[in-house]
Design a protein around this motif. Structure first.
Motif, short mmCIF file in Angstrom:
data_model
loop_
_atom_site.label_atom_id
_atom_site.label_comp_id
_atom_site.label_asym_id
_atom_site.label_seq_id
_atom_site.Cartn_x
_atom_site.Cartn_y
_atom_site.Cartn_z
N THR A 204 6.17 7.01 3.16
CA THR A 204 5.84 7.14 1.74
C THR A 204 6.78 8.10 1.04
OG1 THR A 204 3.50 6.63 2.15
CG2 THR A 204 4.03 7.77 0.10
N GLN A 205 7.04 9.24 1.67
CA GLN A 205 7.95 10.22 1.07
C GLN A 205 9.38 9.68 1.02
OE1 GLN A 205 7.08 13.12 -0.46
NE2 GLN A 205 5.03 12.29 -0.12
N THR B 6 7.32 9.41 7.86
CA THR B 6 7.20 9.90 6.48
C THR B 6 7.63 8.80 5.51
OG1 THR B 6 9.45 10.83 6.60
CG2 THR B 6 7.60 12.29 7.17
N ASP C 164 1.17 4.29 -2.99
CA ASP C 164 1.10 5.74 -2.73
C ASP C 164 2.35 6.44 -3.26
OD1 ASP C 164 -1.38 5.66 -1.54
OD2 ASP C 164 -0.59 5.45 0.50
N ALA C 165 3.52 5.84 -3.01
CA ALA C 165 4.76 6.46 -3.48
C ALA C 165 4.84 6.45 -5.00
CB ALA C 165 5.96 5.72 -2.89
N LEU D 129 9.54 7.34 -1.89
CA LEU D 129 9.55 8.15 -3.12
C LEU D 129 10.92 8.73 -3.39
CD1 LEU D 129 8.15 9.66 -5.45
CD2 LEU D 129 7.51 11.43 -3.77
N ASP E 65 0.84 -1.21 0.00
CA ASP E 65 0.00 0.00 0.00
C ASP E 65 0.87 1.25 0.00
OD1 ASP E 65 0.88 -0.73 2.57
OD2 ASP E 65 -0.78 0.34 3.55
N VAL E 66 1.97 1.22 0.76
CA VAL E 66 2.90 2.35 0.78
C VAL E 66 3.54 2.52 -0.59
CG1 VAL E 66 5.00 3.27 1.82
CG2 VAL E 66 3.33 2.05 3.24
N LEU E 67 3.92 1.41 -1.21
CA LEU E 67 4.52 1.48 -2.54
C LEU E 67 3.56 2.10 -3.55
CD1 LEU E 67 6.62 0.86 -4.69
CD2 LEU E 67 5.80 -1.51 -4.74
N GLN F 118 2.95 9.22 -6.72
CA GLN F 118 3.68 10.49 -6.71
C GLN F 118 4.88 10.46 -7.66
OE1 GLN F 118 4.21 12.28 -2.70
NE2 GLN F 118 2.96 10.56 -1.95
#
Length: 227
Positions: free
Chosen positions: A183-184, A181, A77-78, A187, A73-75, A81
């Motif tokens: 997800t960021q 942070t 979202d990243a 990214l 799920d985090v991947l 972006q």
């Protein structure tokens, strides 16, 4: 685990981190380190045989179970972006699991369209052949064969700094799984890896060396020796 370990003459761990956990959690007395082996030339050649030239943006691969501890799920979202910088980027999510429908719904909410493929069970060599980077955001890994194979194949990598991952990857390929942070961080790590040139040559123990180390431990235990 504690009972089983106290009934053994010798334990083998596949990473330093695993060895530490065995001692701390279950009181393992004699633990020796034997990393999982990988035959780098063979893996590299096999992936190159399946190599599909890139026609658009970077191709990201997730190769794991579709379960909560894998952080897919985090991947997603990243990756959503990342497409601001790389509009033609593609993410392949390989594997099966309980979160399949939930992750597919998340991809729809993020309007990722056909930039994400849920490919189910795949041949990992073929999947790496059509990819440029593997991202693995697990809560824990002992000594990940996915990362070992990815490094052997010359793919770029981003992973969480858990378990044995820091023993395989460099600091610039790792993110803190507990970061507020995350997800960021993922990214930024993906961006940084994509902007780098070809990865440095990867060195690791071979399957033959792994087997030899294991045989040596068995022989010493059978002779009544200790580590």
């Amino acid at each position: 685990h504690r009972v089983r370990l106290w009934g053994t003459d010798q334990a083998i761990a596949v990473s330093r981190s695993t060895a530490e956990q065995m001692r701390a959690k279950w009181g393992a007395r004699d633990v020796e380190l034997v990393y999982n082996g990988v035959d780098i030339p063979e893996v590299h050649a096999a992936v190159e045989q399946q190599r599909v030239p890139a026609e658009g943006g970077p191709r990201i691969l997730s190769l794991s179970r579709l379960s909560p501890e894998k952080g897919i799920d985090v991947l997603l979202d990243a990756f959503a972006q990342l497409r601001v910088d790389y509009p033609q980027a593609h993410l392949e999510i390989a594997g099966s699991g309980d979160l399949a429908s939930e992750l597919q719904a998340q991809a729809q909410r993020l309007n990722l369209g056909d930039s994400v493929t849920f490919s189910g069970f795949v041949n990992p060599i073929e999947a790496m052949g059509r990819s440029d980077m593997i991202v693995q955001l697990s809560v824990w890994e002992n000594c990940s064969y996915t990362l070992l194979d990815a490094k052997a194949a010359g793919l770029k990598t981003v992973a969480t700094a858990v378990g044995g991952n820091p023993e395989i990857l460099g600091a610039d390929e790792l993110v803190d799984r507990q970061s507020a942070t995350l997800t960021q961080d993922v990214l930024q790590a993906m961006r940084a890896q994509l902007q780098k040139g070809e990865p440095e040559p990867f060195t690791w123990i071979s399957n033959e060396q792994m087997a030899a180390q294991t045989v040596d431990i068995y022989a010493r235990v059978l002779r009544g020796g200790r580590s």
